[in-house]
Enzyme design. Structure first.
Site, PDB file in Angstrom:
ATOM      1  N   GLY A   1       0.919  -1.398  -0.221  1.00 35.89           N
ATOM      2  CA  GLY A   1       0.435  -0.064   0.328  1.00 35.89           C
ATOM      3  C   GLY A   1       0.649   1.066   0.121  1.00 35.89           C
ATOM      4  O   GLY A   1       2.453   1.223  -0.232  1.00 35.89           O
TER       5      GLY A   1
ATOM      6  N   CYS B   1       5.306  -5.823   1.256  1.00 30.25           N
ATOM      7  CA  CYS B   1       5.940  -4.345   1.601  1.00 30.25           C
ATOM      8  C   CYS B   1       5.552  -3.189   2.175  1.00 30.25           C
ATOM      9  O   CYS B   1       5.640  -3.916   3.594  1.00 30.25           O
ATOM     10  CB  CYS B   1       5.413  -3.297  -0.294  1.00 30.25           C
TER      11      CYS B   1
ATOM     12  N   HIS C   1       8.090  -7.414  -4.155  1.00 36.78           N
ATOM     13  CA  HIS C   1       7.071  -8.165  -4.646  1.00 36.78           C
ATOM     14  C   HIS C   1       7.099  -9.041  -5.278  1.00 36.78           C
ATOM     15  O   HIS C   1       7.410  -9.354  -6.463  1.00 36.78           O
ATOM     16  CB  HIS C   1       5.946  -7.151  -5.476  1.00 36.78           C
TER      17      HIS C   1
ATOM     18  N   GLU D   1       4.757 -11.321  -6.236  1.00 34.81           N
ATOM     19  CA  GLU D   1       4.139 -11.558  -7.584  1.00 34.81           C
ATOM     20  C   GLU D   1       4.671 -11.403  -8.221  1.00 34.81           C
ATOM     21  O   GLU D   1       3.246 -11.144  -9.318  1.00 34.81           O
ATOM     22  CB  GLU D   1       2.523 -10.922  -6.942  1.00 34.81           C
TER      23      GLU D   1
END
Length: 355
Positions: free
Chosen positions: A215, A242, A323, A325
């Site tokens: 975020g 994150c 990240h 992903e």
């Protein structure tokens, strides 16, 4: 003749070409990614920022909605050396100002030397340097966006069906969609919850894992999520990505700090302290963990030694600053999601209660 202007906090004003009209302001940051512009522009972590692309041509493979990470563009504006017509039209349809035909090398160098800085943008037929400066004067720092989570989080809970092998309570502090899909692909039903969800709601779900998403902004402004992690420490395995890593660290008496210009790109090297293996990662953050508190640092950034991974065997905690992903890549660290679900064991379930 210029029809767009970018005013910087250091007093300089850059002339540019307007590709999508409008006036706005935000923290000027840059990404070194040369692919993934659709993913970057729809990443909620860029909320309230002005995103500059260091790669000179943005848009050379079009715009496809299936690559979006959320339902809208999040940066307040986009800046590039050259934007294709496809990207410019997309940004205009989203109401997001966009400019090009300026020296982005100089912008990137300025941010690297002086740090992320406030900027103002005016683009369109009526744009003037004075209008850009007026926007700059109204810009506030990222840490002053006290409730930025409300701007990016889901309003209502929903579930991403993954087959029901696990139940993951995922707190949406500005979640990239591929985080939920990465867990669902591994058999998890992902219950996406608002950033300020209460402990009773989480307890009613009786999850196998409590996961805090990425975020935007300062982790110090996500008190509800931090309290939630404290509430369920020792009750359920904990994970974060994150901003999620920073929130988890603060819940374990750690400290976070604002970085000079952050890590943003798809080429950030990370070293695992246990295996000494280096992987390339996708990153987008302007804050980092300065002190892990009661957690152990497991991975560090090769360039500046900042914490990239944390864990606690005792409390079943695992986090990443980058990240895993990715999307569009690299995919070196996709195994993180398997590690998270392995904390559950062989289908064993924790019984979760709220104090």
């Amino acid at each position: 003749m210029a029809d767009a202007y970018v005013a910087l906090a250091d007093g300089r004003v850059f002339e540019a070409r307007a590709r999508a009209p409008g006036r706005t302001r935000g923290e000027l940051v840059f990404t070194t990614a040369y692919t993934g512009y659709e993913e970057s522009l729809t990443d909620p972590s860029y909320e309230e920022q002005v995103l500059t692309f260091s790669y000179p041509l943005i848009g050379n493979y079009g715009v496809r909605a299936e690559r979006f990470e959320s339902d809208r563009v999040h940066p307040n504006a986009a800046v590039a050396r050259e934007l294709t017509d496809d990207v410019a039209a997309w940004l205009e349809s989203e109401g997001v100002p966009a400019v090009d035909h300026l020296d982005t090398r100089e912008l990137v160098t300025s941010v690297r030397e002086e740090g992320a800085m406030a900027c103002g943008i005016a683009a369109g037929p009526d744009a003037t340097p004075e209008a850009a400066k007026a926007e700059l004067d109204e810009c506030v720092g990222m840490s002053d966006h006290l409730d930025i989570g409300k701007q990016v989080s889901t309003d209502e809970p929903y579930t991403v069906d993954g087959g029901g092998d696990y139940d993951v309570a995922l707190v949406d502090c500005g979640m990239k969609g591929s985080i939920a899909s990465s867990l669902a692909e591994r058999g998890a039903d992902v219950h996406v919850l608002p950033y300020d969800v209460d402990a009773e709601t989480v307890a009613d779900l009786d999850p196998d894992v409590l996961f805090i998403s990425n975020g935007p902004g300062d982790p110090a402004n996500f008190a509800a999520a931090t309290d939630l992690v404290r509430e369920f420490t020792g009750e359920v395995p904990l994970a974060g990505i994150c901003l999620g890593q920073q929130i988890v660290a603060r819940a374990f008496d750690g400290e976070t700090e604002k970085m000079a210009f952050g890590h943003r790109g798809v080429n950030q090297p990370v070293r695992d302290l246990e295996t000494d293996q280096v992987v390339m990662t996708t990153q987008n953050h302007g804050y980092s963990v300065a002190d892990p508190g009661d957690l152990e640092v497991t991975q560090v950034n090769v360039n500046d030694d900042t914490a990239e991974g944390l864990k606690s065997d005792e409390f079943e905690v695992i986090t990443r600053q980058y990240h895993p992903e990715a999307n569009p890549g690299p995919h070196d660290s996709l195994g993180f999601f398997d590690e998270v679900l392995s904390l559950v064991g062989n289908g064993s379930r924790h019984t979760v209660t709220a104090d």
